[in-house]
Enzyme design. Structure first.
Site, mmCIF file in Angstrom:
data_model
loop_
_atom_site.group_PDB
_atom_site.id
_atom_site.type_symbol
_atom_site.label_atom_id
_atom_site.label_comp_id
_atom_site.label_asym_id
_atom_site.label_seq_id
_atom_site.Cartn_x
_atom_site.Cartn_y
_atom_site.Cartn_z
ATOM 1 N N HIS A 43 -1.444 -5.713 5.396
ATOM 2 C CA HIS A 43 -0.760 -6.808 6.244
ATOM 3 C C HIS A 43 -1.933 -6.969 7.471
ATOM 4 O O HIS A 43 -1.473 -8.277 8.236
ATOM 5 C CB HIS A 43 0.447 -6.326 6.950
ATOM 6 C CG HIS A 43 0.438 -5.192 7.784
ATOM 7 N ND1 HIS A 43 0.130 -3.838 7.475
ATOM 8 C CD2 HIS A 43 0.610 -4.982 9.301
ATOM 9 C CE1 HIS A 43 0.124 -2.881 8.633
ATOM 10 N NE2 HIS A 43 0.193 -3.928 9.547
ATOM 11 N N HIS B 10 -6.937 -1.177 6.111
ATOM 12 C CA HIS B 10 -6.925 -2.058 7.188
ATOM 13 C C HIS B 10 -8.045 -1.967 8.024
ATOM 14 O O HIS B 10 -8.840 -3.065 8.205
ATOM 15 C CB HIS B 10 -5.821 -1.517 8.257
ATOM 16 C CG HIS B 10 -4.510 -1.401 7.610
ATOM 17 N ND1 HIS B 10 -3.950 -2.158 6.806
ATOM 18 C CD2 HIS B 10 -3.573 -0.512 8.149
ATOM 19 C CE1 HIS B 10 -2.704 -1.941 6.667
ATOM 20 N NE2 HIS B 10 -2.380 -1.117 7.437
ATOM 21 N N LYS C 166 -3.159 8.710 15.284
ATOM 22 C CA LYS C 166 -1.809 8.639 16.078
ATOM 23 C C LYS C 166 -1.485 9.270 17.300
ATOM 24 O O LYS C 166 -2.720 10.223 17.563
ATOM 25 C CB LYS C 166 -0.707 9.185 15.051
ATOM 26 C CG LYS C 166 -0.667 8.767 13.342
ATOM 27 C CD LYS C 166 0.300 7.691 13.240
ATOM 28 C CE LYS C 166 0.379 7.292 11.850
ATOM 29 N NZ LYS C 166 0.793 5.704 11.754
ATOM 30 N N GLU D 224 -2.875 4.236 17.897
ATOM 31 C CA GLU D 224 -1.468 4.104 18.039
ATOM 32 C C GLU D 224 -1.021 4.965 18.748
ATOM 33 O O GLU D 224 -1.505 5.942 19.065
ATOM 34 C CB GLU D 224 -0.731 4.324 16.631
ATOM 35 C CG GLU D 224 -1.513 3.327 15.584
ATOM 36 C CD GLU D 224 -0.653 3.511 14.173
ATOM 37 O OE1 GLU D 224 0.442 2.724 14.090
ATOM 38 O OE2 GLU D 224 -0.961 3.994 13.198
ATOM 39 N N LYS E 100 -2.834 -10.942 9.749
ATOM 40 C CA LYS E 100 -2.770 -11.120 11.488
ATOM 41 C C LYS E 100 -3.780 -12.397 12.087
ATOM 42 O O LYS E 100 -4.847 -12.430 11.075
ATOM 43 C CB LYS E 100 -3.176 -9.867 11.946
ATOM 44 C CG LYS E 100 -2.329 -8.949 11.893
ATOM 45 C CD LYS E 100 -2.776 -7.440 12.592
ATOM 46 C CE LYS E 100 -1.777 -6.364 12.194
ATOM 47 N NZ LYS E 100 -0.747 -5.869 13.081
ATOM 48 N N ASP F 268 -4.967 6.259 4.771
ATOM 49 C CA ASP F 268 -3.685 5.207 5.493
ATOM 50 C C ASP F 268 -4.109 4.352 6.007
ATOM 51 O O ASP F 268 -3.460 3.040 6.134
ATOM 52 C CB ASP F 268 -2.642 6.274 6.248
ATOM 53 C CG ASP F 268 -1.497 5.425 6.745
ATOM 54 O OD1 ASP F 268 -0.625 4.926 6.060
ATOM 55 O OD2 ASP F 268 -1.119 5.283 8.225
ATOM 56 N N LYS G 114 0.666 -1.197 -0.003
ATOM 57 C CA LYS G 114 0.095 -0.044 0.160
ATOM 58 C C LYS G 114 0.809 1.399 -0.017
ATOM 59 O O LYS G 114 2.097 1.242 0.464
ATOM 60 C CB LYS G 114 -1.121 -0.004 1.264
ATOM 61 C CG LYS G 114 -0.250 0.028 2.630
ATOM 62 C CD LYS G 114 -1.247 -0.099 3.638
ATOM 63 C CE LYS G 114 -1.594 1.293 3.911
ATOM 64 N NZ LYS G 114 -0.668 2.222 4.742
HETATM 65 C C1 BG6 Z 1 0.288 0.841 8.285
HETATM 66 C C2 BG6 Z 1 0.494 2.407 8.119
HETATM 67 O O1 BG6 Z 1 -0.236 0.355 6.998
HETATM 68 O O2 BG6 Z 1 0.028 0.414 9.409
HETATM 69 C C3 BG6 Z 1 0.943 3.150 9.432
HETATM 70 O O3 BG6 Z 1 1.102 2.876 7.123
HETATM 71 C C4 BG6 Z 1 0.527 2.410 10.620
HETATM 72 O O4 BG6 Z 1 0.645 4.470 9.547
HETATM 73 C C5 BG6 Z 1 0.625 0.814 10.486
HETATM 74 O O5 BG6 Z 1 1.388 2.671 11.554
HETATM 75 C C6 BG6 Z 1 -0.071 0.145 11.768
HETATM 76 O O6 BG6 Z 1 0.172 -1.551 11.465
HETATM 77 P P1 BG6 Z 1 0.305 -2.077 13.062
HETATM 78 O O7 BG6 Z 1 0.229 -3.647 12.430
HETATM 79 O O8 BG6 Z 1 1.188 -1.699 13.836
HETATM 80 O O9 BG6 Z 1 -1.313 -1.893 13.374
#
Ligand code: BG6
Length: 510
Positions: free
Chosen positions: A186, A248, A348, A224, A190, A243, A156
């Site tokens: 990704h 996700h 964030k 996050e 999970k 993003d 992505k």
């Molecule tokens: C990424 C984003 O795809 O996923 C990031 O670009 C983000 O900004 C990240 O921090 C979060 O992934 P995870 O697996 O830590 O939740």
């Protein structure tokens, strides 16, 4: 699980952050789990001038630092290391790709990689086109008589709106069949995310309840605790909606909301997810500010981490209107979910690192116990914890032992760690393995990416039209006040993670 068949993996963006933190360590873990084929070659491709030896050293350091299992086993690593190579070149350079082809042909002859090639585009989006064109042209020149497969994994962001996603799909399809394209998200790798389907479709207790008739609403939170870090330049062009939400969070929502697939294959599952995206009620431009809330972190401190605020981050324009937080209320207009809201929020620099889905059930039709009590008896929640502490928890009401009729919300918990006594693998391990096997189930199909963008576009357009700036929020908080209002105006509340929802003890005298 069987190991994958012989192949070469080429990583474009060989020395990038993702390669070092996730991809190379994933290769090591796959070798440890005996999932890598005996004949396997890893080729890094990037612009910096490096020798094979220097690149091997970089990879070794990355694995020592980031591999999931530590300390690393030198024997396993030595076996991988001798099959690592490096090709230097610009991403659009014909010569560079010629050298890459020559390297791979040699690997076929000397290392037995059988002409099977997996290309991983772990590079910024502006390099996708030159890489895809070069790969496509070289692929055409060297059809290898139907021997060996060619697959492309694309990181992505897959476009930044519907139009750019369509052009990227068209470009890919100029050279490759959809079966060769693996758009990665990704989150789909999970464990808990995959478990969502097992939970819903391998148990009979959920399906009869799984609709607006028994569910009051669904909340999805991906929070996050860090800021944009070194990715300010990318993030300023993106923002939380593009993003995190388009990919996700929408994937989590689709797995919660989709109909049971006809079979557990890539076509059937992805067909159902596309239907979910197509059923999301389009946001009216003049509603965007009311039902899609934007926030931006200001200066402050979260935990031990201090920040001067998003506008002071490296590579972020000082007048950026990019949102670092987004909260949305969406409806899926189909028979199952008619009129029932899905609340999504991500940001964030929030209170805690957490990805979870909360399914809140409706209260019983007759609030029997409520009659005697002032405080509320809580409705049932199903909490699906994607990370950390992967697992699930049911919140039910139970009687507290004793003479009084006291009702307390209690949790029935399932944690991966304790139930299976194993650490779930990293998402990238599973996804790279699946791509080697040619299984697209956990990857995004072209039309799926487009359908998700068509939900996002009207929101982005509404935001631009409104000219409002994102509401500032304090680092370490749960985001801007308007995100609270978004759900509270419907008489509901965000489930506040571990620091959580008060669990009322309700004393009733019967
Ligand atoms: C990424 C984003 O795809 O996923 C990031 O670009 C983000 O900004 C990240 O921090 C979060 O992934 P995870 O697996 O830590 O939740």
């Amino acid at each position: 699980m069987p190991s994958a068949s012989p192949c070469a993996l080429v990583i474009f963006g060989a020395s990038g952050d993702l390669a070092k933190r996730k991809l190379i360590p994933a290769i090591y873990e796959m070798a440890r789990e005996k999932l890598l084929p005996d004949s396997f070659v890893l080729v890094g491709y990037a612009r910096s001038p490096l020798t094979d030896q220097q690149y091997r050293q970089e990879c070794r350091e990355a694995v020592q630092k980031f591999a999931r299992t530590q300390p690393i086993d030198p024997e396993i690593w030595n076996r991988i290391e001798k099959n690592i190579g490096y090709v230097q070149g610009d991403y659009g350079s014909n010569d560079g790709h010629d050298r890459l082809c020559a390297y791979l042909d040699k690997a076929d002859r000397e290392k037995g990689t059988a002409g099977d090639r997996l290309y991983y585009l772990s590079t910024p989006p502006n390099t996708f086109e030159p890489i895809i064109r070069n790969l496509g042209e070289h692929h055409k020149k060297q059809p290898r008589d139907g021997k060996g497969w060619t697959r492309i994994i694309i990181e992505k962001p897959f476009g930044r709106d519907l139009a750019s996603a369509r052009s990227l799909n068209a470009l890919l399809h100029e050279y490759f069949a959809e079966e060769q394209v693996f758009r990665i998200d990704h989150y789909l790798g999970k464990e808990t995310v995959q478990n969502l389907m097992v939970m819903r479709f391998a148990n009979s207790i959920f399906e009869p309840l799984w609709s607006y008739k028994y569910i009051d609403h669904v909340q999805i939170t991906v929070s996050e605790t860090l800021g944009v870090g070194t990715r300010g330049g990318y993030y300023a062009q993106s923002g939380a909606l593009r993003d995190m939400v388009q990919n996700h969070m929408f994937q989590l929502m689709a797995l919660v909301a989709m109909e049971p697939p006809a079979a557990l294959d890539a076509v059937s599952i992805r067909d159902e997810k596309v239907k979910v995206f197509k059923s999301i009620r389009p946001m009216r431009a003049d509603h965007a500010d009311q039902f899609a809330i934007r926030g931006q972190y200001g200066p402050g401190q979260a935990g031990d981490v201090k920040t001067g605020g998003y506008l002071k981050e490296k590579d972020v324009p000082p007048d950026s209107k990019t949102e670092t937080f987004a909260a949305l209320r969406l409806f899926i207009d189909n028979w199952r979910w008619s009129g029932m809201p899905f609340y999504l929020r991500t940001g964030k620099f929030l209170t805690e690192k957490l990805s979870e889905i909360v399914v809140r059930f409706r209260s019983p039709p007759l609030a029997l116990f409520q009659k005697q009590c002032d405080a509320p008896v809580y409705p049932n929640d199903l909490i699906i914890r994607v990370q950390p502490d992967e697992g699930m928890s049911w919140r039910l009401n139970a009687k507290v032992p004793g003479g009084q009729m006291t009702v307390k919300s209690v949790a029935l918990d399932f944690f991966y760690k304790t139930a299976f006594n194993i650490e779930p693998p990293e998402a990238y391990e599973r996804l790279i393995y699946d791509a080697m096997l040619g299984d697209q189930t956990l990857f995004i199909r072209g039309d799926e990416a487009e359908a998700a963008w068509s939900v996002i576009d009207p929101i982005e357009q509404g935001w631009i039209a409104s000219q409002r700036t994102p509401e500032p929020y304090a680092p370490g908080s749960w985001g801007p006040k308007r995100a609270m209002d978004l759900i509270e105006m419907d008489g509901r509340r965000w489930f506040q993670g571990n620091n959580g929802d008060a669990e009322p003890i309700v004393a009733c005298s019967l």
